[in-house]
Design an enzyme around this catalytic site. Sequence first.
Site, mmCIF file in Angstrom:
data_model
loop_
_atom_site.group_PDB
_atom_site.id
_atom_site.type_symbol
_atom_site.label_atom_id
_atom_site.label_comp_id
_atom_site.label_asym_id
_atom_site.label_seq_id
_atom_site.Cartn_x
_atom_site.Cartn_y
_atom_site.Cartn_z
ATOM 1 N N GLU A 57 0.822 -1.207 0.000
ATOM 2 C CA GLU A 57 0.000 0.000 0.000
ATOM 3 C C GLU A 57 0.857 1.259 0.000
ATOM 4 O O GLU A 57 0.579 2.222 -0.741
ATOM 5 C CB GLU A 57 -0.916 -0.016 1.230
ATOM 6 C CG GLU A 57 -1.609 1.313 1.543
ATOM 7 C CD GLU A 57 -2.579 1.777 0.476
ATOM 8 O OE1 GLU A 57 -3.051 2.928 0.577
ATOM 9 O OE2 GLU A 57 -2.863 1.011 -0.471
ATOM 10 N N HIS A 60 2.353 1.971 -3.334
ATOM 11 C CA HIS A 60 1.350 2.503 -4.266
ATOM 12 C C HIS A 60 1.136 3.993 -4.022
ATOM 13 O O HIS A 60 0.990 4.779 -4.976
ATOM 14 C CB HIS A 60 0.029 1.752 -4.107
ATOM 15 C CG HIS A 60 -1.070 2.272 -4.974
ATOM 16 N ND1 HIS A 60 -0.952 2.382 -6.343
ATOM 17 C CD2 HIS A 60 -2.308 2.745 -4.677
ATOM 18 C CE1 HIS A 60 -2.063 2.878 -6.856
ATOM 19 N NE2 HIS A 60 -2.893 3.124 -5.866
ATOM 20 N N HIS A 130 -13.957 5.079 -8.986
ATOM 21 C CA HIS A 130 -12.509 5.151 -9.100
ATOM 22 C C HIS A 130 -12.058 4.672 -10.481
ATOM 23 O O HIS A 130 -11.226 5.313 -11.140
ATOM 24 C CB HIS A 130 -11.877 4.296 -8.005
ATOM 25 C CG HIS A 130 -10.474 4.691 -7.661
ATOM 26 N ND1 HIS A 130 -9.841 5.798 -8.182
ATOM 27 C CD2 HIS A 130 -9.551 4.109 -6.849
ATOM 28 C CE1 HIS A 130 -8.624 5.899 -7.704
ATOM 29 N NE2 HIS A 130 -8.413 4.872 -6.894
#
Length: 283
Positions: A57, A60, A130
């Site tokens: 995460e 990213h 998204h």
Amino acid sequence: MARLARYAWAVLGYNLAVIAWGAYVRATGSGAGCGAHWPLCNGDIVPRAPAVQTLIEYSHRLTSGVALLSVVVLFFWARRVSRPGHPVRMGATVSLAFMVTEALLGAGLVLFQLVADDASAARAFAVAAHLLNTFLLLAAITLTVFWANGGGALRLDSRRPGLRRLISAGIALLIVSVMGAITALGDTLFPAATLGEGLRADLSATSHVLVRLRTIHPVLAVVTALHLMGSVWQVAGNRLAGRALARTLTWLLAVQLVAGFVNVMLLAPVWLQLVHLLLADAA
């Protein structure tokens, strides 16, 4: 302008890689790797003793930050080297706008904890929004590349045969893609051990709605692909450039359908989900 064009190509390629990595974050359930903190990670600027999910995460977030900066540079560079009214300015401006909303949507997923094992309707809508924003962002950057390379302003002639059909097919493609994002979420949250088990769950009235929705995406994908193929060939007419583009898109859609079929048969492995997404981005 030539240097700007090369840079715009690099921005497009880099953003495709970041998008693929974002899909990997979702597919591996790593979206909660930094907790409910944004832009900090578990309350820190740099996480201490991070777990694997935190590393995924956090990486990213870092790569997404670089993507944002790359589009900011594209925006100011386009304004510097082009005259007022040049379409490349509009392309770079729209790209920046969608990049900002992309970052806000990503932050919202984390702050509202619509990650990891959350199977709420809110998460499904957020994931769909998204992905839709992602496609619009890629379209804006692609147009910026086109205009930076000397392409002319787009003019839609309503009298051109098949144009309305092509526009409707494009809208249908966005809807199919949104359904694909929801389907991928269902595959992540409710994985099946076997193909038979997955099919029974898809058709069961007692299954979660994300599972039951998985049957819709493949059907819509086939219908939309055939509709888009026919539309692009009709618009292409006898023009060599148009027919070359139509041929490329036809092959791309055909490969995408095959990838989707294999994805179902193999129970949506992560690597094939990424391939499927990148093919959708290319289309």
